[in-house]
Design a protein around this motif. Structure first.
Motif, PDB file in Angstrom:
ATOM      1  N   GLN A  42      26.252   9.803  22.336  1.00  0.00           N
ATOM      2  CA  GLN A  42      24.926  10.255  22.755  1.00  0.00           C
ATOM      3  C   GLN A  42      24.503  11.415  21.860  1.00  0.00           C
ATOM      4  OE1 GLN A  42      23.180   8.668  25.349  1.00  0.00           O
ATOM      5  NE2 GLN A  42      24.904   7.257  25.179  1.00  0.00           N
ATOM      6  N   GLU A  76      20.729   6.043  16.014  1.00  0.00           N
ATOM      7  CA  GLU A  76      21.491   5.403  17.085  1.00  0.00           C
ATOM      8  C   GLU A  76      22.184   4.129  16.593  1.00  0.00           C
ATOM      9  OE1 GLU A  76      18.660   4.931  20.224  1.00  0.00           O
ATOM     10  OE2 GLU A  76      19.019   6.945  21.027  1.00  0.00           O
ATOM     11  N   PHE A 284      26.403  14.587  29.022  1.00  0.00           N
ATOM     12  CA  PHE A 284      27.052  13.383  28.504  1.00  0.00           C
ATOM     13  C   PHE A 284      28.328  13.006  29.234  1.00  0.00           C
ATOM     14  CE2 PHE A 284      25.168  15.523  24.676  1.00  0.00           C
ATOM     15  CZ  PHE A 284      24.009  14.806  24.697  1.00  0.00           C
TER      16      PHE A 284
END
Length: 288
Positions: A42, A76, A284
């Motif tokens: 993340q 990502e 996270f």
């Protein structure tokens, strides 16, 4: 296993990626960059990193090739394609290819865009798992636009060499008697329970982790002050910290071969490090 990189619209094995010898990033260091952390795959503070990238591109007149959503998609995707729950993403944009070599450049060059990722081994910020570091003060020999995150890093490279030759871990740069930043970090000091950091100028980069420290101070009611810091103040500090994206917050217990404060990791660093870990865990679900 060879990692996957992104280069000008292609996903490639790292050992197959290549740029033109006439790329201005290669010839002149005419490029800017960012380093972004992913915890548990993340992204951490992506918007702040992209805002700084946008500013660096604007200050250098390099065209921003993507909008924020396109950048997010690419980064990502890069994380998905590479190994490691925790990764360090390197992003570089050069002005592009221009032949023949000359200092002046044509307008509307197509930027060269490169992204890579490496696994990152991170320890908890708890003092039992952190190795305190040593620092030396050095005269700041870099160019006067340290606020731009440029790949023109020869000054920092030469300074870092001095640091390693001295046996220290990092150098704290001094300009005209005032504290600037580390060779690859921002500087904080603690005096009488007050956290102090040099104010931003043309020769200090606005660190994303530096800004995060401000947010944590406001969130948890710690006193923080941004102002000019003299070399004698640094030497007399109770605690010194160095912050960066990959190192997070590092406590300095030795400066110029002399102890900082008691010579041990300080209590305010321990408190701030715990807040840092707590915030990562909240975002996270990172075990700390």
């Amino acid at each position: 296993m060879t990692s996957t990189v992104y280069l000008n619209g292609e996903w490639l094995p790292a050992d197959q990626a290549a740029v033109s010898v006439f790329d201005r990033g290669f010839l002149f260091g005419d490029a800017v960059y960012e380093v972004i952390i992913a915890y548990n795959r993340q992204l951490f503070r992506l918007e702040q990193h992209l805002a700084r990238l946008t500013r660096s591109l604007s200050e250098t007149g390099i065209q921003n090739p993507f909008g924020i959503h396109e950048w997010r998609f690419l980064i990502e995707r890069l994380i998905e394609l590479n190994e490691g729950d925790n990764q360090s993403v390197y992003l570089q944009v050069s002005r592009g290819v221009s032949q023949p070599r000359r200092h002046n450049y044509p307008l509307n060059l197509t930027p060269t865009v490169f992204l890579s990722s490496n696994p990152l081994l991170l320890k908890s910020q708890r003092s039992s798992q952190i190795k305190a570091c040593s620092a030396v003060t050095l005269e700041d020999i870099r160019w006067s636009r340290g606020d731009i995150k440029s790949t023109s890093l020869l000054g920092s490279v030469l300074l870092k060499k001095q640091v390693f030759e001295s046996g220290a871990d990092e150098g704290i740069l001094i300009r005209d008697g005032w504290v600037a930043e580390g060779t690859a970090s921002n500087v904080f000091l603690v005096k009488e329970s007050k956290i102090i950091t040099p104010k931003i100028s043309d020769w200090i980069l606005t660190g994303v982790t530096r800004d995060f420290i401000f947010e944590l101070c406001f969130r948890y009611g710690l006193v923080i002050e941004e102002r000019d810091v003299s070399l004698p103040e640094l030497v007399d500090a109770d605690e010194i910290w160095l912050t960066s994206t990959t190192a997070e917050i590092r406590p300095v217990t030795e400066l110029n071969a002399c102890p900082v404060g008691t010579g041990n990791i300080g209590p305010l660093w321990k408190k701030m490090a715990a807040y840092y870990d707590r915030h990562k865990a909240e975002l996270f679900s990172c075990g700390s």
